[in-house]
Structure formats: C-alpha cells, structure tokens
Design an enzyme around this catalytic site. Structure first.
Site, mmCIF file in Angstrom:
data_model
loop_
_atom_site.group_PDB
_atom_site.id
_atom_site.type_symbol
_atom_site.label_atom_id
_atom_site.label_comp_id
_atom_site.label_asym_id
_atom_site.label_seq_id
_atom_site.Cartn_x
_atom_site.Cartn_y
_atom_site.Cartn_z
ATOM 1 N N ASP A 67 9.586 -25.487 -4.866
ATOM 2 C CA ASP A 67 10.132 -24.279 -5.490
ATOM 3 C C ASP A 67 9.281 -23.098 -5.038
ATOM 4 O O ASP A 67 8.247 -23.287 -4.389
ATOM 5 C CB ASP A 67 10.213 -24.407 -7.022
ATOM 6 C CG ASP A 67 8.872 -24.649 -7.695
ATOM 7 O OD1 ASP A 67 7.895 -24.958 -6.994
ATOM 8 O OD2 ASP A 67 8.802 -24.537 -8.923
ATOM 9 N N TYR A 69 6.686 -19.936 -4.584
ATOM 10 C CA TYR A 69 5.322 -19.707 -5.059
ATOM 11 C C TYR A 69 5.383 -19.019 -6.434
ATOM 12 O O TYR A 69 6.079 -18.011 -6.585
ATOM 13 C CB TYR A 69 4.557 -18.797 -4.101
ATOM 14 C CG TYR A 69 4.236 -19.407 -2.756
ATOM 15 C CD1 TYR A 69 3.455 -20.553 -2.649
ATOM 16 C CD2 TYR A 69 4.688 -18.797 -1.583
ATOM 17 C CE1 TYR A 69 3.142 -21.096 -1.400
ATOM 18 C CE2 TYR A 69 4.361 -19.326 -0.331
ATOM 19 C CZ TYR A 69 3.596 -20.475 -0.249
ATOM 20 O OH TYR A 69 3.283 -21.003 0.983
ATOM 21 N N PHE A 80 7.442 -21.665 1.773
ATOM 22 C CA PHE A 80 6.089 -21.616 2.355
ATOM 23 C C PHE A 80 5.712 -20.253 2.922
ATOM 24 O O PHE A 80 4.549 -20.014 3.254
ATOM 25 C CB PHE A 80 5.903 -22.697 3.439
ATOM 26 C CG PHE A 80 6.056 -24.097 2.916
ATOM 27 C CD1 PHE A 80 5.112 -24.647 2.064
ATOM 28 C CD2 PHE A 80 7.183 -24.853 3.245
ATOM 29 C CE1 PHE A 80 5.267 -25.929 1.562
ATOM 30 C CE2 PHE A 80 7.338 -26.144 2.746
ATOM 31 C CZ PHE A 80 6.370 -26.678 1.907
ATOM 32 N N HIS A 190 3.215 -33.430 0.864
ATOM 33 C CA HIS A 190 3.252 -31.972 0.807
ATOM 34 C C HIS A 190 1.978 -31.396 1.441
ATOM 35 O O HIS A 190 0.914 -32.011 1.361
ATOM 36 C CB HIS A 190 3.366 -31.548 -0.662
ATOM 37 C CG HIS A 190 3.758 -30.130 -0.867
ATOM 38 N ND1 HIS A 190 2.851 -29.097 -0.869
ATOM 39 C CD2 HIS A 190 4.967 -29.559 -1.081
ATOM 40 C CE1 HIS A 190 3.476 -27.958 -1.087
ATOM 41 N NE2 HIS A 190 4.757 -28.204 -1.207
#
Length: 223
Positions: A67, A69, A80, A190
C-alpha cells in the site's frame, strides 16, 4: 461511478466500476478524505496515477507493492516511488537501488522518482491504493484488493509475455491470476529493511526482466 482514468483502462475495467463493492469502496475513500483531508495518502488526484501513466496497451512489466507510503509527503500514486524532492529516500526504495547496483551496475540515485519507469511500460501498482498517515494497511480489506485483482486479471487475460514482479506476501497473492507459462513471474520477499536480506538482495529481478523482454522482442527497461 465516474472514475478519472486513462481511457484504455476505462475500457478494459468498465464492468468493474459498476460493481457494488466498487461503490462501497468509493464511499469509504471519499469519507476518509473528507474526515481527515490532509492525512490520507496519496492526494486524491494521484490515487489511480499508476494506471494513468501506464496505459493498458503499453504495459510490459507489472511491479506490485503493498500500500502507499504512510509518511506525509511520500506517496504519489506509484508504488515504491516518491517525488524528486523527497530526502532521505524511504528505506525500501534505498534497498531497491542497492539491488539495482548489484544486479546491473546502475549507480545509486538520490532521486526517488520512478516516473521514468512508468513511462516505459512499467505498471507501478500497489495492492491497496490509499492509506492513512502513520497507519500502514489502514485501508486494506475495503475493496482495493478486489479492484487490483481485477487489474491483474485483465492484463493476464488479454496480454501475454508480461513480467510480473511480486515483492512481499501481499503482492505474491496476485500470482494466482497469472499464467506462468505465458509470462514471467518473479517473486521475492519485500525490499523492506525487515526482510530484504532474506531473498530480495541477490534476486536479480531487473536483469531477468530485461532478458525476458528482449526474448519477447520488446525494448528493455532503462532502469
């Protein structure tokens, strides 16, 4: 429900926007922005930015995040990615840049914007498209996952030879919608500092992506 979105996506996702869950999702998101207008990210105009910047017919690579930041000033609609002015870079993005250096020798950048990736056909999509400040996963389970499932399904059904880059368990759940025989599916933990050392570093996903694209007769990505 009228959604402001690139026409190519409006066509392929037309039925999705008319489903009851999507109406409920829109109501929830609108209410969240109204109640705390400066504490829900990204800005409303950027919620569908990943789709807007990468039209359906141009998708070559799908990178899936979790989801947005939850830090103020970071999320801008591309997983990202952050605006060029954001310093220091989020730690997950720092790790992505470290892997780029190790994999293909790309020098580590101080610019956290991945806009150029999107413009080359990389769909930078989160599983959930909105979040509350300081509360990761706060908008999960509200319908976004069903919507982004639909995005992956329609790509998988109508396009072949796509690279799916699935980082983290939530992104990997989308793998069930993709035929690995017709596409390249790359999975790892991740890039978060909590997990990157357990398989993200050394995954070589950037070189593997470009090797596959070249095999398909497509231009590689200038990471």
């Amino acid at each position: 429900m009228e959604v402001k979105l690139d026409l190519s996506w409006k066509v392929v996702l037309k039925d999705e926007f008319d489903k009851p869950y999507f109406d409920s999702l829109v109501s929830f998101v609108k209410q969240a922005y109204q109640q705390t207008p400066h504490s829900v990210f990204p800005e409303g105009k950027y919620i569908f930015r990943a789709l807007d910047l990468c039209p359906f017919d141009q998708v070559k690579v799908v990178i899936l995040g979790q989801d947005p930041y939850p830090t103020r000033g970071h999320a801008h609609g591309l997983c990202f990615s952050v605006e060029e002015t954001v310093k220091p870079l989020p730690k997950s993005l720092q790790n992505i840049y470290k892997e780029l250096l190790a994999d293909i020798g790309k020098p580590i950048s101080s610019n956290g914007s991945l806009l150029s990736w999107a413009q080359q056909g990389v769909l930078l999509l989160n599983s959930v498209l909105t979040v509350e400040e300081g509360r990761p996963d706060s908008h999960s389970g509200k319908g976004w996952e069903q919507f982004t499932d639909a995005v992956i399904k329609v790509i998988s059904e109508q396009k072949k030879g796509i690279v799916y880059v699935l980082w983290g368990s939530k992104a990997q759940q989308k793998a069930v919608h993709v035929d690995p025989k017709e596409n390249l599916v790359l999975q790892s933990v991740h890039p978060s500092p909590l997990s990157a050392h357990r398989g993200f570093f050394g995954s070589a996903h950037f070189s593997k992506t470009n090797d596959y694209l070249k095999q398909q007769g497509k231009a590689p990505i200038n990471w």
